[in-house]
Enzyme design. Structure first.
Site, PDB file in Angstrom:
ATOM      1  N   PHE A  45       0.818  -1.275   0.057  1.00 36.81           N
ATOM      2  CA  PHE A  45      -0.020   0.147  -0.070  1.00 36.81           C
ATOM      3  C   PHE A  45       0.870   1.186   0.055  1.00 36.81           C
ATOM      4  O   PHE A  45       2.103   1.485   0.655  1.00 36.81           O
ATOM      5  CB  PHE A  45      -0.885  -0.041   1.236  1.00 36.81           C
ATOM      6  CG  PHE A  45      -2.100   1.169   1.373  1.00 36.81           C
ATOM      7  CD1 PHE A  45      -2.971   1.034   0.382  1.00 36.81           C
ATOM      8  CD2 PHE A  45      -1.619   1.947   2.400  1.00 36.81           C
ATOM      9  CE1 PHE A  45      -4.014   2.131   0.612  1.00 36.81           C
ATOM     10  CE2 PHE A  45      -2.899   3.165   2.315  1.00 36.81           C
ATOM     11  CZ  PHE A  45      -3.789   3.195   1.461  1.00 36.81           C
ATOM     12  N   ASN A 101      -2.746   2.024  11.066  1.00 34.46           N
ATOM     13  CA  ASN A 101      -3.676   2.333   9.633  1.00 34.46           C
ATOM     14  C   ASN A 101      -4.127   1.148   9.318  1.00 34.46           C
ATOM     15  O   ASN A 101      -3.746   0.613   8.245  1.00 34.46           O
ATOM     16  CB  ASN A 101      -2.818   3.145   8.941  1.00 34.46           C
ATOM     17  CG  ASN A 101      -3.559   3.604   7.499  1.00 34.46           C
ATOM     18  OD1 ASN A 101      -4.821   3.386   7.739  1.00 34.46           O
ATOM     19  ND2 ASN A 101      -2.691   3.921   6.496  1.00 34.46           N
ATOM     20  N   PRO A 102      -5.424   0.701   9.863  1.00 43.43           N
ATOM     21  CA  PRO A 102      -5.557  -0.644   9.387  1.00 43.43           C
ATOM     22  C   PRO A 102      -6.681  -0.580   7.995  1.00 43.43           C
ATOM     23  O   PRO A 102      -6.945   0.600   7.855  1.00 43.43           O
ATOM     24  CB  PRO A 102      -6.746  -0.967  10.546  1.00 43.43           C
ATOM     25  CG  PRO A 102      -7.220   0.017  11.138  1.00 43.43           C
ATOM     26  CD  PRO A 102      -6.258   1.145  10.884  1.00 43.43           C
TER      27      PRO A 102
HETATM   28  N1  GLN Z   1      -6.961   6.174   2.946  1.00 43.52           N
HETATM   29  C1  GLN Z   1      -6.797   4.981   2.076  1.00 43.52           C
HETATM   30  C2  GLN Z   1      -7.522   5.335   0.657  1.00 43.52           C
HETATM   31  O1  GLN Z   1      -8.580   5.834   0.661  1.00 43.52           O
HETATM   32  C3  GLN Z   1      -7.471   4.006   2.845  1.00 43.52           C
HETATM   33  C4  GLN Z   1      -6.467   3.378   3.712  1.00 43.52           C
HETATM   34  C5  GLN Z   1      -7.005   2.373   4.681  1.00 43.52           C
HETATM   35  O2  GLN Z   1      -7.932   1.552   4.392  1.00 43.52           O
HETATM   36  N2  GLN Z   1      -6.189   2.093   5.587  1.00 43.52           N
HETATM   37  O3  GLN Z   1      -7.122   4.739  -0.369  1.00 43.52           O
END
Ligand code: GLN
Length: 303
Positions: A96, A195-196
């Site tokens: 990610f 940050n799950p």
């Molecule tokens: N903020 C991220 C996004 O919208 C999501 C992150 C998450 O699920 N931890 O792409």
């Protein structure tokens, strides 16, 4: 052999026009990033030396990366980098990409750590290790255990910790939430940060195509209401946190208020924190202190 000389200025305008025609968002910015990555020059240097010709190798690198960006691959996978707070994280497919809003989670973490000497921090769902490495980088005495379920994330986070010079204080482990930790650490952790995956499952199809097509679903899917993993973290953290130690989780903007309510059932000083675009972003609290628990359990009666 008389190939036309291609200067940085030519490359920049050609790339941004080309990406614009392919309907890539912010084509100029993408062009600057790709050209910086291909040449090793900063964005300011691209303009300062705009007459400098590209070497044949730089042209090849640029051509390859423009091709990938033009079909919608996220810029950060193409360049392999994402700046985060004071450091630059490396990223690649399968891991990610750290988001700017997650920088706030680190601010909250630092606040919760104030006054704690030589803190032990656990960073769950660490991904590229952006949060863990930033805490280690910004709190010199901190020791961080970074955990992720994904082997790709674990190797990326380890590489990042090594490259950023914090590997001695950032231990990266593979596993589901706290499962790789020794039970000796029960009640010993000074901060849990996470940050799950938090996107409610039904919202997943609405994510932008570059996120859906390229980023790992495991890092995003938070279950029916987006709080599946967050709830497990709230429940489990009580066991690992020292009395009074903090828990901070990044969540979907629509879920922070509910999460704070649930958090208040177990934790003290619970609050929601907004990000820079004024959206609810982080839920935080502290494990009950011993004194508070003692009063609660004997109900104020004789002890
Ligand atoms: N903020 C991220 C996004 O919208 C999501 C992150 C998450 O699920 N931890 O792409």
């Amino acid at each position: 052999m008389a190939e036309r000389v291609w200067t940085l200025r030519d490359a920049l305008s050609w790339t941004s026009e080309y990406l614009g025609r392919k309907e890539i968002e912010q084509p100029r910015l993408s062009a600057e990033w790709l050209l910086s990555a291909a040449t090793g020059l900063s964005r300011v240097e691209l303009y300062a030396y705009h007459e400098r010709p590209l070497t044949p190798e730089e042209r090849t690198t640029l051509r390859e990366s423009v091709k990938r960006r033009a079909v919608g691959e996220p810029l950060q996978y193409v360049t392999g980098e994402m700046p985060f707070r004071h450091v630059v994280m490396h990223v690649r497919r399968g891991v990610f990409i750290p988001r700017p809003e997650t920088e706030i989670l680190v601010d909250v973490a630092l606040e919760l750590l104030q006054g704690v000497e030589d803190p032990l921090v656990v960073d769950l769902c660490t991904g590229s290790g952006a949060v863990a490495c930033s805490i280690a980088h910004e709190v010199q005495a901190a020791r961080v255990i970074a955990i992720d379920l994904s082997p790709e994330a674990v190797s990326m986070a380890s590489e990042n910790a090594e490259r950023l010079g914090v590997a001695e204080r950032v231990e990266v482990l593979e596993g589901d939430l706290f499962s790789p930790l020794s039970i000796d650490l029960h009640g010993q952790v000074d901060l849990v940060v996470a940050n799950p995956p938090y996107i409610p499952s039904s919202d997943l199809p609405d994510l932008p195509a570059d996120v859906l097509g390229y980023e790992p679903g495991l890092a995003l899917d938070g279950g029916p209401d987006g709080l599946d993993t967050a709830r497990r973290i709230m429940e489990d953290s009580c066991i690992w946190l020292a009395p009074g130690a903090g828990l901070a989780m990044e969540l979907d903007e629509s879920r922070v208020k509910d999460a704070v309510k649930e958090l208040s059932e177990w934790y003290q000083e619970c609050k929601g924190i907004r990000d820079l675009s004024d959206r609810d972003r982080v839920a935080a609290g502290r494990r009950q202190r011993i004194e508070a628990r003692a009063t609660d359990t004997n109900g104020g009666g004789p002890s």
